[in-house]
Write an enzyme that holds these catalytic residues in place. Structure first.
Site, PDB file in Angstrom:
ATOM      1  N   TRP A 152      -4.604   4.832  -1.618  1.00 44.24           N
ATOM      2  CA  TRP A 152      -5.618   5.890  -1.577  1.00 44.24           C
ATOM      3  C   TRP A 152      -6.978   5.433  -1.056  1.00 44.24           C
ATOM      4  CZ3 TRP A 152      -8.923   3.394  -4.589  1.00 44.24           C
ATOM      5  CH2 TRP A 152      -8.469   2.726  -5.725  1.00 44.24           C
ATOM      6  N   ASN A 153      -7.142   4.151  -0.750  1.00 48.37           N
ATOM      7  CA  ASN A 153      -8.503   3.716  -0.424  1.00 48.37           C
ATOM      8  C   ASN A 153      -8.916   3.989   1.021  1.00 48.37           C
ATOM      9  OD1 ASN A 153      -6.683   1.781   0.412  1.00 48.37           O
ATOM     10  ND2 ASN A 153      -8.024   0.053  -0.055  1.00 48.37           N
ATOM     11  N   SER A 178      -0.868   8.602  -0.409  1.00 53.13           N
ATOM     12  CA  SER A 178      -1.014   8.488  -1.868  1.00 53.13           C
ATOM     13  C   SER A 178      -1.239   9.887  -2.432  1.00 53.13           C
ATOM     14  CB  SER A 178      -2.202   7.591  -2.194  1.00 53.13           C
ATOM     15  OG  SER A 178      -2.571   7.784  -3.542  1.00 53.13           O
ATOM     16  N   VAL A 230       0.863  -4.925  -5.695  1.00 58.92           N
ATOM     17  CA  VAL A 230       1.975  -5.883  -5.732  1.00 58.92           C
ATOM     18  C   VAL A 230       3.166  -5.339  -6.542  1.00 58.92           C
ATOM     19  CG1 VAL A 230       2.669  -8.202  -6.440  1.00 58.92           C
ATOM     20  CG2 VAL A 230       0.481  -7.861  -5.287  1.00 58.92           C
ATOM     21  N   GLU A 250       1.764  -4.448   2.767  1.00 64.26           N
ATOM     22  CA  GLU A 250       0.323  -4.753   2.704  1.00 64.26           C
ATOM     23  C   GLU A 250      -0.103  -4.544   1.264  1.00 64.26           C
ATOM     24  OE1 GLU A 250      -1.637  -5.977   4.830  1.00 64.26           O
ATOM     25  OE2 GLU A 250      -0.567  -5.768   6.706  1.00 64.26           O
ATOM     26  N   GLY A 252      -1.899  -6.239  -2.663  1.00 63.40           N
ATOM     27  CA  GLY A 252      -3.207  -6.502  -3.266  1.00 63.40           C
ATOM     28  C   GLY A 252      -3.706  -7.916  -3.077  1.00 63.40           C
ATOM     29  N   CYS A 284      -8.727  -3.900  -0.347  1.00 62.44           N
ATOM     30  CA  CYS A 284      -7.719  -4.887  -0.737  1.00 62.44           C
ATOM     31  C   CYS A 284      -8.163  -6.316  -0.473  1.00 62.44           C
ATOM     32  CB  CYS A 284      -6.428  -4.607   0.005  1.00 62.44           C
ATOM     33  SG  CYS A 284      -6.681  -4.479   1.778  1.00 62.44           S
ATOM     34  N   GLY A 458       1.806  -9.982   0.571  1.00 65.76           N
ATOM     35  CA  GLY A 458       2.473  -9.166   1.571  1.00 65.76           C
ATOM     36  C   GLY A 458       3.419  -9.888   2.489  1.00 65.76           C
ATOM     37  N   GLU A 462      -0.229  -6.201  10.268  1.00 71.33           N
ATOM     38  CA  GLU A 462      -0.644  -4.988  10.958  1.00 71.33           C
ATOM     39  C   GLU A 462      -1.664  -5.387  12.026  1.00 71.33           C
ATOM     40  OE1 GLU A 462      -1.697  -2.196   7.694  1.00 71.33           O
ATOM     41  OE2 GLU A 462       0.270  -1.312   8.107  1.00 71.33           O
TER      42      GLU A 462
HETATM   43  P1  NAD Z   1       0.097   1.893  -5.627  1.00 71.88           P
HETATM   44  O1  NAD Z   1       0.937   0.700  -5.482  1.00 71.88           O
HETATM   45  O2  NAD Z   1      -0.075   2.490  -6.966  1.00 71.88           O
HETATM   46  O3  NAD Z   1       0.648   3.076  -4.702  1.00 71.88           O
HETATM   47  C1  NAD Z   1       0.802   2.915  -3.310  1.00 71.88           C
HETATM   48  C2  NAD Z   1       1.738   3.983  -2.783  1.00 71.88           C
HETATM   49  O4  NAD Z   1       3.057   3.711  -3.227  1.00 71.88           O
HETATM   50  C3  NAD Z   1       1.424   5.408  -3.251  1.00 71.88           C
HETATM   51  O5  NAD Z   1       1.611   6.287  -2.159  1.00 71.88           O
HETATM   52  C4  NAD Z   1       2.459   5.650  -4.340  1.00 71.88           C
HETATM   53  O6  NAD Z   1       2.786   7.003  -4.500  1.00 71.88           O
HETATM   54  C5  NAD Z   1       3.650   4.887  -3.775  1.00 71.88           C
HETATM   55  N1  NAD Z   1       4.663   4.467  -4.749  1.00 71.88           N
HETATM   56  C6  NAD Z   1       4.499   4.211  -6.071  1.00 71.88           C
HETATM   57  N2  NAD Z   1       5.662   3.822  -6.619  1.00 71.88           N
HETATM   58  C7  NAD Z   1       6.586   3.822  -5.625  1.00 71.88           C
HETATM   59  C8  NAD Z   1       7.985   3.501  -5.556  1.00 71.88           C
HETATM   60  N3  NAD Z   1       8.661   3.090  -6.625  1.00 71.88           N
HETATM   61  N4  NAD Z   1       8.608   3.599  -4.359  1.00 71.88           N
HETATM   62  C9  NAD Z   1       7.924   3.982  -3.258  1.00 71.88           C
HETATM   63  N5  NAD Z   1       6.619   4.313  -3.271  1.00 71.88           N
HETATM   64  C10 NAD Z   1       5.951   4.231  -4.441  1.00 71.88           C
HETATM   65  O7  NAD Z   1      -1.306   1.501  -4.986  1.00 71.88           O
HETATM   66  P2  NAD Z   1      -2.663   2.337  -4.977  1.00 71.88           P
HETATM   67  O8  NAD Z   1      -3.212   2.317  -6.375  1.00 71.88           O
HETATM   68  O9  NAD Z   1      -2.467   3.638  -4.288  1.00 71.88           O
HETATM   69  O10 NAD Z   1      -3.585   1.454  -4.025  1.00 71.88           O
HETATM   70  C11 NAD Z   1      -4.286   0.326  -4.443  1.00 71.88           C
HETATM   71  C12 NAD Z   1      -3.531  -0.939  -4.105  1.00 71.88           C
HETATM   72  O11 NAD Z   1      -3.250  -0.995  -2.725  1.00 71.88           O
HETATM   73  C13 NAD Z   1      -4.307  -2.190  -4.424  1.00 71.88           C
HETATM   74  O12 NAD Z   1      -3.482  -3.149  -5.017  1.00 71.88           O
HETATM   75  C14 NAD Z   1      -4.756  -2.678  -3.057  1.00 71.88           C
HETATM   76  O13 NAD Z   1      -5.030  -4.048  -2.986  1.00 71.88           O
HETATM   77  C15 NAD Z   1      -3.612  -2.273  -2.207  1.00 71.88           C
HETATM   78  N6  NAD Z   1      -4.035  -2.177  -0.804  1.00 71.88           N
HETATM   79  C16 NAD Z   1      -3.601  -3.141   0.094  1.00 71.88           C
HETATM   80  C17 NAD Z   1      -4.025  -3.093   1.412  1.00 71.88           C
HETATM   81  C18 NAD Z   1      -3.588  -4.135   2.421  1.00 71.88           C
HETATM   82  O14 NAD Z   1      -3.706  -3.892   3.602  1.00 71.88           O
HETATM   83  N7  NAD Z   1      -3.106  -5.290   2.011  1.00 71.88           N
HETATM   84  C19 NAD Z   1      -4.854  -2.056   1.839  1.00 71.88           C
HETATM   85  C20 NAD Z   1      -5.254  -1.103   0.918  1.00 71.88           C
HETATM   86  C21 NAD Z   1      -4.837  -1.169  -0.405  1.00 71.88           C
END
Ligand code: NAD
Length: 488
Positions: A152-153, A178, A230, A250, A252, A284, A458, A462
Site C-alpha cells: 500500500w505504500n 493492496s 516477508v 520485493e 521488507g 521498504c 527478496g 525490478e
Molecule cells: P503485506 O505483506 O501485508 O501485503 C502485501 C500484499 O499481499 C497485499 O496486496 C495483500 O493483500 C497481499 N497478500 C496478503 N496475504 C497474501 C497471500 N497469502 N497470498 C497472496 N497475497 C497476499 O504488505 P503491506 O503491509 O501491504 O506492505 C508493507 C510491506 O511491504 C513492508 O514489509 C514493506 O517493506 C514491503 N515493501 C517492499 C518493497 C520492496 O520493493 N522491497 C516496496 C514496498 C513495500
C-alpha cells in the site's frame, strides 16, 4: 465520496466490472478517517474473467513487433505525465502521503518505468552461438500471464514497476492492489486502454490476501511478482512453487545507514531524515538503523533534533506539508506500539513519539517524526520493521564493528554510508549484505538501476535491464548443419 468512487471495483478485459457477491471493503482517506470509496473483493468468477482475458490478450500482444509494444508503453507514460496532478492527488487520497511528495515521486516514477521499458524492449535480442559447423541461437520469450500483487505504500509506482517490464516482454498482467489502497491501479488500467493496449492486457482485481492467494495458485498463471512483507512473501513464494511459477519478491527491510566521523554531517542528517521520514516512514528501503560514529554522535543528534522538529506534519493536500498521516488506523496503532516498546526497553526519546493535532483532521492517522537515541542492537526497534517515521540512532567506534552489526539481520534490502574517504566508501559498500547500497546519498531508486533485496528481503530485481530476465525466458535453438553422427 462521489469524487473518488470508481465505476466499479475491478477493471477486466478493458472495462469496469462489479460482482456484489464479493466481500465489501472500504477505502479510507488517512488524513480524515472518512470512507471515500467502497469496493467488493473479487469473486472466483471475476478472477476467472481476468485470467481468461489476460490469456487472450497476451497472445495478441506478444505477436506485435517489439517497437509497437514499446510505443503503447511510452504513450501510457506520456498520458501519466500529462495527468500528473490528478494522479498525484489520487495517490494522496489513497495513501495519505503529502502531495508535495506524490507530485514528484509516484506517477512520475511510474511514467519513467513505462518510458524506459518501452524504449529498451526493441533492443532485447537473443544471441547466436557459433559451434564449429553448427550453431545455436536464443530467443527471449514472454512467460505468459503474470500476476502482480501490491503493497500500500506506492500504489501507482508498484503497478507501473511491475507492468512495464512484464508488458514490454510480451506478457499480460493481472494486478491485485493492496486492499488498503485500491484506487490508483484502476487509473493505470484505464490509461493502458487509452494508450492502445488490447483489452485484458492489464487487469485490476481487488481484494484481500485470499484473492492474492487464489491468483498465486491458478494454473493459468506463469509468474507472481509480489511487493509486500516477508511473512506474505514466504506464503506467496511457497504457493507459486507448487506450480513451479517464476517469482519476483520485493519484501521488507531493516536497513543500516553508517555515518563516519569524516562525513558531511548536514548531508548525513539529510540522508537519515529522507531515509526515515519520507512517505511518513513507509518505504521498504528506509535506513532505519542509523549507526553514527561515537565521536560525532552528540553533534549529529542535536542538529537532527532541530531539523526534525522543523518538519511540517499536516493536511497532505496542502503543498507546504512535508509529512501526511500514516496509511491506516492499524498502521498508526502498530507504529505507536513500537514507540512504547522502545521507551520500555530503555531507548532515549530525542523527539516526537506522539500524535500531533492537525486542525480539521482530528480523526487522521498522524504521528510525529520520531528519533530514538541510545538504541542497542537487541532492542525490538533495532530488529523489526516498523514502517513508520521512527529513526533509531546507534553509536559505533570502528568500521569492522559497524559492518558486523549492520549485517547482523535477516533482511538485506538496502544500506547506506556517509564518508569522505573514497576507499572506505567502496569497501563498506562491498561488505554490505544488501541488494542496493548508497554512498553519500540515500533512497534514490531511478529506473535505470536494478532494485531488489538479498537475504530475506527478496528474490529478483525490478527496474533496469535486469528486470527483463525476470519477465522473460530463453529458448535455445541448436541448428545442425551436417550429417547426424550416430553410433547406432
Ligand atoms: P503485506 O505483506 O501485508 O501485503 C502485501 C500484499 O499481499 C497485499 O496486496 C495483500 O493483500 C497481499 N497478500 C496478503 N496475504 C497474501 C497471500 N497469502 N497470498 C497472496 N497475497 C497476499 O504488505 P503491506 O503491509 O501491504 O506492505 C508493507 C510491506 O511491504 C513492508 O514489509 C514493506 O517493506 C514491503 N515493501 C517492499 C518493497 C520492496 O520493493 N522491497 C516496496 C514496498 C513495500
Amino acid at each position: 465520496m462521489t469524487l473518488f468512487q470508481p465505476k466499479a471495483s475491478h477493471f477486466v478485459d478493458g472495462a469496469y466490472i462489479e460482482d456484489t457477491a464479493g466481500t465489501a471493503f472500504d477505502c479510507v482517506y488517512p488524513a480524515t478517517g472518512e470512507v471515500i470509496a467502497k469496493f467488493h473483493s473479487a469473486t472466483p468468477s471475476i478472477i476467472d474473467a481476468a485470467l481468461n482475458s489476460a490469456q487472450r490478450a497476451q497472445k495478441q500482444w506478444a505477436a506485435l513487433m517489439p517497437v509497437e509494444r514499446g510505443r503503447v508503453l511510452r504513450r501510457a507514460a506520456d498520458f501519466i505525465r500529462d495527468r500528473n496532478r490528478e494522479l498525484s492527488e489520487l495517490e494522496t487520497m489513497d495513501t495519505g502521503k503529502a502531495l508535495q511528495e506524490t507530485l514528484v515521486a509516484d506517477a512520475t516514477s511510474g511514467a519513467d518505468a513505462l518510458e524506459y521499458f518501452g524504449g529498451i524492449v526493441s533492443g532485447m535480442t537473443g544471441e547466436t552461438v557459433p559451434l564449429g559447423e553448427d550453431f545455436a541461437y536464443t530467443i527471449r520469450e514472454p512467460l505468459g500471464v503474470c500476476v502482480g500483487i501490491g503493497a500500500w505504500n506506492y500504489p501507482t509506482q508498484i503497478a507501473c514497476w511491475k507492468a512495464a517490464p512484464a508488458l514490454a516482454c510480451g506478457n499480460a498482467m493481472v494486478f491485485k492492489p493492496s486492499e488498503t489502497t485500491p484506487l490508483c491501479a484502476l487509473k493505470i488500467a484505464e490509461i493502458f486502454i487509452e494508450a492502445g493496449a488490447p483489452a485484458g492486457l492489464f487487469n485490476v482485481v481487488q481484494g484481500l490476501g485470499d484473492v492474492g492467494a487464489a491468483l498465486s495458485t491458478d494454473p493459468r498463471v506463469d509468474k507472481v511478482s509480489l511487493t509486500g512483507s516477508v511473512p506474505t512473501g514466504r506464503k506467496v513464494y511457497a504457493a507459486a512453487a507448487e506450480g513451479l511459477r517464476h517469482v519476483t519478491m520485493e519484501l521488507g527491510g531493516k536497513s543500516p545507514l553508517l555515518v563516519f566521523e569524516d562525513a558531511d554531517i548536514e548531508d548525513a542528517i539529510s540522508g537519515a531524515m529522507l531515509g526515515n521520514f519520507y512517505s511518513t516512514g513507509q518505504v521498504c528501503s528506509n535506513g532505519t538503523r542509523v549507526f553514527v560514529h561515537n565521536s560525532i554522535k552528540e553533534q549529529f543528534l542535536s542538529r537532527l533534533k532541530t531539523r526534525t522538529e522543523a518538519i511540517r506534519v499536516g493536511d497532505p493536500l496542502n503543498e507546504d506539508t512535508h509529512l501526511g498521516p500514516l496509511v491506516s488506523k492499524a498502521q498508526l496503532e502498530k507504529v505507536t506500539r513500537y514507540i512504547e516498546i522502545a521507551k520500555s526497553e530503555g531507548a532515549t526519546l530525542v523527539t516526537g513519539g506522539d500524535a500531533p493535532r492537525v486542525n480539521g483532521h482530528e480523526a487522521g492517522f498522524f504521528i510525529a517524526p520520531t528519533v530514538f537515541a541510545d538504541v542497542t542492537d537487541d532492542m525490538t526497534i533495532a530488529r523489526e520493521e516498523i514502517f513508520g517515521p521512527v529513526m533509531a540512532v546507534l553509536g559505533f567506534d570502528t568500521e569492522v564493528e559497524a559492518l558486523t552489526r549492520a549485517n547482523a539481520t535477516e533482511f538485506g534490502l538496502s544500506a547506506g554510508v556517509f564518508t569522505k574517504d573514497i576507499s572506505r566508501a567502496h569497501r563498506v559498500a562491498k561488505a554490505f549484505e544488501a541488494g542496493t547500497c548508497w554512498i553519500n546519498t540515500y533512497n534514490l531508486a531511478p529506473v535505470e538501476v536494478p532494485f531488489g533485496g538479498s537475504k530475506q528481503s527478496g528474490v529478483g530485481r525490478e527496474n533496469s535491464k535486469a528486470a527483463l530476465d525476470y519477465y522473460s525466458q530463453i529458448k535455445s535453438v541448436y541448428v545442425g548443419m551436417g550429417r547426424v553422427d550416430s553410433p547406432y
